[in-house]
Design a protein around this motif. Structure first.
Motif, short mmCIF file in Angstrom:
data_model
loop_
_atom_site.label_atom_id
_atom_site.label_comp_id
_atom_site.label_asym_id
_atom_site.label_seq_id
_atom_site.Cartn_x
_atom_site.Cartn_y
_atom_site.Cartn_z
N ILE A 1 -4.73 -10.70 34.14
CA ILE A 1 -5.63 -11.85 34.07
C ILE A 1 -5.22 -12.90 35.09
O ILE A 1 -6.07 -13.53 35.73
CB ILE A 1 -5.64 -12.42 32.64
N ARG A 2 -3.92 -13.08 35.28
CA ARG A 2 -3.48 -14.00 36.34
C ARG A 2 -3.97 -13.52 37.70
O ARG A 2 -4.41 -14.33 38.54
CB ARG A 2 -1.95 -14.13 36.35
N ARG A 3 -3.93 -12.22 37.93
CA ARG A 3 -4.41 -11.67 39.20
C ARG A 3 -5.90 -11.96 39.36
O ARG A 3 -6.36 -12.33 40.45
CB ARG A 3 -4.13 -10.16 39.22
N HIS B 1 -9.73 -17.68 43.13
CA HIS B 1 -9.45 -18.79 44.04
C HIS B 1 -9.48 -18.35 45.50
O HIS B 1 -9.90 -19.11 46.38
CB HIS B 1 -8.11 -19.44 43.68
N LYS B 2 -9.08 -17.12 45.75
CA LYS B 2 -9.20 -16.59 47.11
C LYS B 2 -10.67 -16.42 47.49
O LYS B 2 -11.04 -16.63 48.66
CB LYS B 2 -8.46 -15.26 47.22
N ARG C 1 1.40 -20.88 44.58
CA ARG C 1 2.01 -20.53 45.86
C ARG C 1 1.19 -19.47 46.58
O ARG C 1 0.95 -19.56 47.79
CB ARG C 1 3.44 -20.06 45.63
N GLU C 2 0.72 -18.46 45.86
CA GLU C 2 -0.07 -17.41 46.50
C GLU C 2 -1.39 -17.97 47.02
O GLU C 2 -1.84 -17.61 48.12
CB GLU C 2 -0.31 -16.26 45.53
N ILE C 3 -2.02 -18.83 46.24
CA ILE C 3 -3.29 -19.42 46.67
C ILE C 3 -3.07 -20.31 47.89
O ILE C 3 -3.84 -20.25 48.87
CB ILE C 3 -3.91 -20.22 45.51
N TYR C 4 -2.05 -21.13 47.84
CA TYR C 4 -1.75 -22.03 48.96
C TYR C 4 -1.48 -21.23 50.23
O TYR C 4 -1.99 -21.56 51.31
CB TYR C 4 -0.54 -22.89 48.59
N ASP C 5 -0.68 -20.18 50.12
CA ASP C 5 -0.33 -19.38 51.30
C ASP C 5 -1.53 -18.63 51.85
O ASP C 5 -1.56 -18.29 53.04
CB ASP C 5 0.79 -18.39 50.95
N LEU D 1 4.56 -27.06 46.94
CA LEU D 1 3.69 -26.21 47.75
C LEU D 1 3.73 -26.59 49.23
O LEU D 1 3.84 -25.73 50.10
CB LEU D 1 2.24 -26.31 47.24
N GLY D 2 3.61 -27.87 49.53
CA GLY D 2 3.59 -28.30 50.92
C GLY D 2 2.65 -29.46 51.14
O GLY D 2 1.98 -29.94 50.22
N GLU D 3 2.56 -29.91 52.38
CA GLU D 3 1.83 -31.14 52.71
C GLU D 3 0.33 -31.03 52.47
O GLU D 3 -0.35 -32.04 52.30
CB GLU D 3 2.08 -31.52 54.17
#
Length: 384
Positions: A109-111, A117-118, A160-164, A201-203
């Motif tokens: 379900i997380r996948r 989101h991708k 993190r996966e979505i951000y990357d 996550l980042g800027e």
């Protein structure tokens, strides 16, 4: 002399879902002429921009606003004089998400939630949007139902996966809500939790502040100030409330709070386009007319900003330095009590806009034409 120069370049993004049918948790109310698809939602939103000159972007919600040809929808928006704004994900209307989405203990379900989101990122690439707005309904109703820490670990990994997977010109706008639909614990309940994840996550990860997502008595302008200090205030969801996430017309319940918020914005020059703060509405009009409701909200934000621009910064700073408590408060109240309505109407008229946008819409016949032409099909509703 009322100075409105600070309004130049200020715009407000409106939500596509504000124009569809909505209601209470007991009843969805329908209206003649309601939009039946994203094309008609954009057409309604364009009326707000045409009459106010302030609302040139429209947020979309996926999958509510899915179309087969994104380039065609983008061209349609361009023709109407608006652009597609933030893309909002939806992980709260699928049976699989009953126990959460990005925080769900089931990796399958997380996948599914990550892949959604991708998909939203792909929509952004095709429409020219640069903001992915994430609000999660994830949470718990009972102590012991799941691991609080484990859910945060899963959330961090998924984000993190979505951000990357996002592009260099994309931003992640992470929203928080202190309760609802779950009540023991919400996985992103406050601005601090959202900020911690964004910092990790980042800027390009920033916090979304929804003015309805706070406990009664919360000093929202303090949160605004802190997020600006950190350079992490990515967007507002403006609405108004009496109790919780009421999604009423912004400024209708507490216009002084809206002024205080905008005063903190002006103090940091965050109202200017170069600040990167995306000012957005998030409202569902249940008993009022849709397009006039959005017009009133847009004008209320503009009026609060105009009043905030009247604060005598030098006098305020001097009173603060001298410990003049009542004097400093009076400087702020003088700005709040300034009647800016005539000056704003003059400014609209000088820009070729109607002095009274609500009356101009009512006189335009647009609603009557829509009711006549939009026959057949299924009207869009909040959630569809």
């Amino acid at each position: 002399m009322i100075d409105l120069d600070g309004l130049d370049g200020f715009t407000i993004e409106v939500p596509s879902w504000a124009y569809g049918n909505s209601g209470t948790r007991f009843k969805v109310f329908t209206r003649p002429g309601g939009p039946r698809n994203p094309y008609e939602k954009l057409a309604d939103a364009a009326q707000v921009n045409r009459l106010t000159g302030l609302a040139n972007r429209v947020s979309l919600h996926i999958p509510w606003d899915l179309v087969d040809d994104w380039s065609d929808l983008k061209a349609h928006a361009d023709k109407l004089g608006v652009k597609i704004g933030a893309i909002n994900s939806n992980v709260f209307q699928d049976d699989d998400y009953r126990l959460g989405s990005l925080c769900n203990p089931d990796p399958a379900i997380r996948r599914k939630a990550i892949d959604h989101h991708k998909q939203c990122l792909d929509v952004m690439r095709q429409t020219g949007s640069t903001d992915l707005k994430i609000w999660l309904p994830d949470g718990l109703n009972y102590a012991g139902q799941d691991s609080l820490r484990g859910r945060q670990d899963r959330l961090a990994e998924a984000l993190r996966e979505i951000y990357d997977a996002s592009d260099d010109d994309h931003r992640i706008l992470l929203e928080y809500k202190f309760f609802e639909p779950y009540f023991y614990s919400t996985d992103i309940p406050d601005w601090g939790t959202s900020l911690l994840h964004c910092l990790a996550l980042g800027e390009r990860a920033t916090v979304v502040l929804d003015t309805g997502h706070h406990a009664p008595g919360t000093n929202i302008e303090f949160i605004v100030m802190q997020l600006i200090r950190q350079g992490r205030l990515g967007a507002f969801d403006f609405n108004s409330r009496y109790y919780a996430d009421d999604d009423l017309i912004v400024g209708s319940a507490d216009p002084f709070q809206l002024f205080r918020i905008m005063s903190e914005i002006v103090a940091a020059d965050a109202h200017r386009p170069e600040s990167g703060v995306n000012f957005m509405l998030d409202q569902c009009h249940n008993i009022e007319e849709k397009i006039p409701g959005q017009i009133v909200s847009v004008l209320n934000v503009e009026q609060a900003l105009a009043k905030a621009l009247q604060v005598d910064k030098a006098a305020l700073a001097a009173a603060q330095r001298e410990g003049d408590v009542l004097g400093a408060h009076r400087v702020l109240m003088d700005a709040y009590e300034t009647d800016v309505r005539g000056a704003l109407a003059d400014r609209r008229e000088a820009r070729g806009l109607p002095r009274d946008p609500v009356k101009a819409f009512q006189d335009s016949g647009y609603a009557q034409t829509a009711a006549t032409e939009r026959v057949g099909g299924t009207q869009a509703s909040w959630g569809a």
